[in-house]
Write a protein that holds these residues in place. Structure first.
Motif, PDB file in Angstrom:
ATOM      1  N   HIS A 239       0.839  -1.205   0.000  1.00  0.00           N
ATOM      2  CA  HIS A 239       0.000   0.000   0.000  1.00  0.00           C
ATOM      3  C   HIS A 239       0.872   1.252   0.000  1.00  0.00           C
ATOM      4  CE1 HIS A 239      -2.908   3.049   1.219  1.00  0.00           C
ATOM      5  NE2 HIS A 239      -2.136   3.315   2.247  1.00  0.00           N
ATOM      6  N   TYR A 240       1.875   1.279   0.866  1.00  0.00           N
ATOM      7  CA  TYR A 240       2.744   2.447   0.932  1.00  0.00           C
ATOM      8  C   TYR A 240       3.645   2.552  -0.288  1.00  0.00           C
ATOM      9  CZ  TYR A 240       1.237   3.289   5.694  1.00  0.00           C
ATOM     10  OH  TYR A 240       0.475   3.570   6.801  1.00  0.00           O
ATOM     11  N   TYR A 241       4.047   1.393  -0.825  1.00  0.00           N
ATOM     12  CA  TYR A 241       4.855   1.451  -2.050  1.00  0.00           C
ATOM     13  C   TYR A 241       4.073   2.103  -3.169  1.00  0.00           C
ATOM     14  CZ  TYR A 241       7.379   0.307  -6.236  1.00  0.00           C
ATOM     15  OH  TYR A 241       8.030   0.416  -7.437  1.00  0.00           O
ATOM     16  N   ARG A 242       2.795   1.775  -3.286  1.00  0.00           N
ATOM     17  CA  ARG A 242       1.970   2.344  -4.347  1.00  0.00           C
ATOM     18  C   ARG A 242       1.804   3.859  -4.178  1.00  0.00           C
ATOM     19  NH1 ARG A 242      -2.930   1.513  -5.381  1.00  0.00           N
ATOM     20  NH2 ARG A 242      -2.576   1.813  -7.610  1.00  0.00           N
ATOM     21  N   SER A 243       1.872   4.331  -2.956  1.00  0.00           N
ATOM     22  CA  SER A 243       1.756   5.764  -2.709  1.00  0.00           C
ATOM     23  C   SER A 243       3.054   6.500  -3.013  1.00  0.00           C
ATOM     24  CB  SER A 243       1.371   6.017  -1.246  1.00  0.00           C
ATOM     25  OG  SER A 243       0.121   5.440  -0.934  1.00  0.00           O
ATOM     26  N   LEU A 244       4.174   5.769  -2.911  1.00  0.00           N
ATOM     27  CA  LEU A 244       5.477   6.423  -3.011  1.00  0.00           C
ATOM     28  C   LEU A 244       6.271   6.035  -4.262  1.00  0.00           C
ATOM     29  CD1 LEU A 244       6.504   5.863   0.717  1.00  0.00           C
ATOM     30  CD2 LEU A 244       5.770   8.032  -0.286  1.00  0.00           C
ATOM     31  N   GLY A 245       5.972   4.881  -4.830  1.00  0.00           N
ATOM     32  CA  GLY A 245       6.762   4.386  -5.958  1.00  0.00           C
ATOM     33  C   GLY A 245       6.569   5.208  -7.221  1.00  0.00           C
ATOM     34  N   THR A 246       7.602   5.251  -8.034  1.00  0.00           N
ATOM     35  CA  THR A 246       7.570   6.026  -9.277  1.00  0.00           C
ATOM     36  C   THR A 246       7.653   5.143 -10.522  1.00  0.00           C
ATOM     37  OG1 THR A 246       9.983   6.333  -9.151  1.00  0.00           O
ATOM     38  CG2 THR A 246       8.593   8.048  -8.182  1.00  0.00           C
ATOM     39  N   ASN A 247       7.710   3.831 -10.318  1.00  0.00           N
ATOM     40  CA  ASN A 247       7.777   2.888 -11.433  1.00  0.00           C
ATOM     41  C   ASN A 247       6.355   2.434 -11.773  1.00  0.00           C
ATOM     42  OD1 ASN A 247       7.946   0.477 -13.000  1.00  0.00           O
ATOM     43  ND2 ASN A 247      10.041   0.155 -12.284  1.00  0.00           N
ATOM     44  N   PRO A 248       5.783   2.884 -12.896  1.00  0.00           N
ATOM     45  CA  PRO A 248       4.379   2.589 -13.219  1.00  0.00           C
ATOM     46  C   PRO A 248       4.054   1.099 -13.275  1.00  0.00           C
ATOM     47  CG  PRO A 248       5.235   4.310 -14.657  1.00  0.00           C
ATOM     48  CD  PRO A 248       6.408   3.745 -13.927  1.00  0.00           C
ATOM     49  N   GLN A 249       4.898   0.325 -13.963  1.00  0.00           N
ATOM     50  CA  GLN A 249       4.628  -1.102 -14.101  1.00  0.00           C
ATOM     51  C   GLN A 249       4.747  -1.829 -12.771  1.00  0.00           C
ATOM     52  OE1 GLN A 249       3.337  -2.606 -16.760  1.00  0.00           O
ATOM     53  NE2 GLN A 249       3.262  -0.573 -17.671  1.00  0.00           N
ATOM     54  N   ARG A 250       5.732  -1.445 -11.981  1.00  0.00           N
ATOM     55  CA  ARG A 250       5.881  -2.086 -10.669  1.00  0.00           C
ATOM     56  C   ARG A 250       4.752  -1.666  -9.736  1.00  0.00           C
ATOM     57  NH1 ARG A 250      11.796  -2.741  -8.636  1.00  0.00           N
ATOM     58  NH2 ARG A 250      11.623  -4.389 -10.202  1.00  0.00           N
ATOM     59  N   ASN A 251       4.247  -0.467  -9.942  1.00  0.00           N
ATOM     60  CA  ASN A 251       3.115  -0.003  -9.151  1.00  0.00           C
ATOM     61  C   ASN A 251       1.896  -0.884  -9.409  1.00  0.00           C
ATOM     62  OD1 ASN A 251       0.730   1.843  -8.419  1.00  0.00           O
ATOM     63  ND2 ASN A 251       2.489   3.038  -7.714  1.00  0.00           N
ATOM     64  N   ILE A 252       1.705  -1.283 -10.663  1.00  0.00           N
ATOM     65  CA  ILE A 252       0.609  -2.180 -11.005  1.00  0.00           C
ATOM     66  C   ILE A 252       0.840  -3.561 -10.396  1.00  0.00           C
ATOM     67  CG2 ILE A 252      -0.593  -3.321 -12.908  1.00  0.00           C
ATOM     68  CD1 ILE A 252       0.151  -0.857 -14.622  1.00  0.00           C
ATOM     69  N   SER A 253       2.070  -4.033 -10.475  1.00  0.00           N
ATOM     70  CA  SER A 253       2.397  -5.327  -9.870  1.00  0.00           C
ATOM     71  C   SER A 253       2.130  -5.309  -8.367  1.00  0.00           C
ATOM     72  CB  SER A 253       3.869  -5.674 -10.126  1.00  0.00           C
ATOM     73  OG  SER A 253       4.119  -5.844 -11.507  1.00  0.00           O
ATOM     74  N   ALA A 254       2.420  -4.168  -7.742  1.00  0.00           N
ATOM     75  CA  ALA A 254       2.165  -4.031  -6.310  1.00  0.00           C
ATOM     76  C   ALA A 254       0.676  -4.137  -6.009  1.00  0.00           C
ATOM     77  CB  ALA A 254       2.722  -2.701  -5.803  1.00  0.00           C
ATOM     78  N   LEU A 255      -0.145  -3.582  -6.897  1.00  0.00           N
ATOM     79  CA  LEU A 255      -1.594  -3.655  -6.686  1.00  0.00           C
ATOM     80  C   LEU A 255      -2.092  -5.087  -6.853  1.00  0.00           C
ATOM     81  CD1 LEU A 255      -4.204  -2.269  -6.021  1.00  0.00           C
ATOM     82  CD2 LEU A 255      -4.415  -1.562  -8.416  1.00  0.00           C
ATOM     83  N   TRP A 256      -1.551  -5.807  -7.826  1.00  0.00           N
ATOM     84  CA  TRP A 256      -1.881  -7.228  -7.965  1.00  0.00           C
ATOM     85  C   TRP A 256      -1.506  -7.982  -6.685  1.00  0.00           C
ATOM     86  CZ3 TRP A 256      -4.899  -9.798 -11.151  1.00  0.00           C
ATOM     87  CH2 TRP A 256      -5.125  -9.334 -12.439  1.00  0.00           C
ATOM     88  N   GLY A 257      -0.316  -7.683  -6.156  1.00  0.00           N
ATOM     89  CA  GLY A 257       0.125  -8.344  -4.934  1.00  0.00           C
ATOM     90  C   GLY A 257      -0.746  -8.011  -3.745  1.00  0.00           C
ATOM     91  N   LYS A 258      -1.136  -6.748  -3.650  1.00  0.00           N
ATOM     92  CA  LYS A 258      -1.998  -6.335  -2.542  1.00  0.00           C
ATOM     93  C   LYS A 258      -3.366  -7.011  -2.643  1.00  0.00           C
ATOM     94  CE  LYS A 258      -3.586  -2.296   0.025  1.00  0.00           C
ATOM     95  NZ  LYS A 258      -4.976  -2.779   0.176  1.00  0.00           N
ATOM     96  N   LEU A 259      -3.901  -7.106  -3.859  1.00  0.00           N
ATOM     97  CA  LEU A 259      -5.176  -7.779  -4.055  1.00  0.00           C
ATOM     98  C   LEU A 259      -5.077  -9.243  -3.619  1.00  0.00           C
ATOM     99  CD1 LEU A 259      -8.061  -8.024  -5.148  1.00  0.00           C
ATOM    100  CD2 LEU A 259      -7.083  -8.397  -7.428  1.00  0.00           C
ATOM    101  N   ALA A 260      -3.999  -9.901  -4.007  1.00  0.00           N
ATOM    102  CA  ALA A 260      -3.807 -11.296  -3.619  1.00  0.00           C
ATOM    103  C   ALA A 260      -3.740 -11.437  -2.098  1.00  0.00           C
ATOM    104  CB  ALA A 260      -2.528 -11.839  -4.253  1.00  0.00           C
ATOM    105  N   ALA A 261      -3.034 -10.514  -1.447  1.00  0.00           N
ATOM    106  CA  ALA A 261      -2.914 -10.562   0.009  1.00  0.00           C
ATOM    107  C   ALA A 261      -4.267 -10.386   0.686  1.00  0.00           C
ATOM    108  CB  ALA A 261      -1.931  -9.493   0.487  1.00  0.00           C
TER     109      ALA A 261
END
Length: 229
Positions: A102-124
């Motif tokens: 959640h915090y990575y998505r708020s702070l990260g600047t890598n668009p594709q990794r930001n999407i991957s983070a959301l997939w991971g958060k959804l899975a969690a």
């Protein structure tokens, strides 16, 4: 997860001895954990302080520039947070993984990794059975997938829609009014196209959602057309 595998082995074979391969794997996991902890230490310590986090949220200052200027937390540390969160997920700490992603998505600047983070958060959230939060993450992910600039070429977007329909089943069949939401999503033209092209086996779930729901009998004729070769 390695410790869990060791426990299973001991119970199955009624012994305190475990294979050397599991011991070696545990050593690797612990070493990687320590390395990631060092890399992400500054940002994790910051996020573990509720006063600092609440201050940032209340003042809407939760951004990388603020952290870099006041706490020396830059892009390198934020990317380390992503890897640390992913490792937490792999180890079965889904609550911690969700929070850090959640915090990575708020702070990260890598668009594709930001999407991957959301997939991971959804899975969690799905694994934690936090259905309300999972529903919110599903909606955010759907919006990102439908953003023209997110996925190129179109075949990638098709694959992402297909995966979204699969993951959404966990939510739709565990939430009130979920079957209505399933029909709403699956009957959208772009998702119906993905279903017919890439995931025809999902028709069984759509059919159930329509047939058992009297309020959605209005789409029964459309469903028959979809199911008819």
């Amino acid at each position: 997860m390695v410790d869990y595998a060791m426990d299973i082995h001991k119970k199955m074979y009624d012994t305190e001895e475990v294979p050397q391969i599991l011991k070696d794997r545990r050593t690797e996991v612990v070493a990687k954990l320590k390395s990631l902890q060092v890399s992400a230490k500054s940002v994790v310590q910051f996020l573990m302080d509720p006063n600092l986090v609440n201050m940032l949220k209340s003042e809407k200052n939760l951004n990388l520039k603020f952290l870099q200027e006041d706490y020396g937390i830059g892009t390198e540390q934020i990317e380390a947070l992503y890897h640390f969160a992913k490792f937490q997920f792999d180890c079965g700490n889904y609550s911690g993984a969700s929070e850090f992603l959640h915090y990575y998505r708020s702070l990260g600047t890598n668009p594709q990794r930001n999407i991957s983070a959301l997939w991971g958060k959804l899975a969690a959230e799905i694994l934690l059975q936090n259905w309300d939060q999972a529903t919110e993450d599903l909606t955010r992910l759907r919006d990102l997938i439908e953003s023209a600039s997110t996925y190129e070429p179109a075949v990638v977007q098709l694959v992402q829609r297909t995966w979204l329909m699969h993951w959404a089943l966990f939510i739709f069949f565990n939430t009130e009014n979920g079957r209505n939401a399933l029909v709403d999503l699956y009957m959208q033209e772009m998702y119906l196209n993905a279903l017919q092209t890439d995931a025809q086996h999902l028709l069984r779930y759509l059919s159930v959602a329509v047939v058992v729901n009297k309020r959605r009998r209005n789409v029964l004729k459309d469903l028959i057309k979809v199911c008819t070769p």
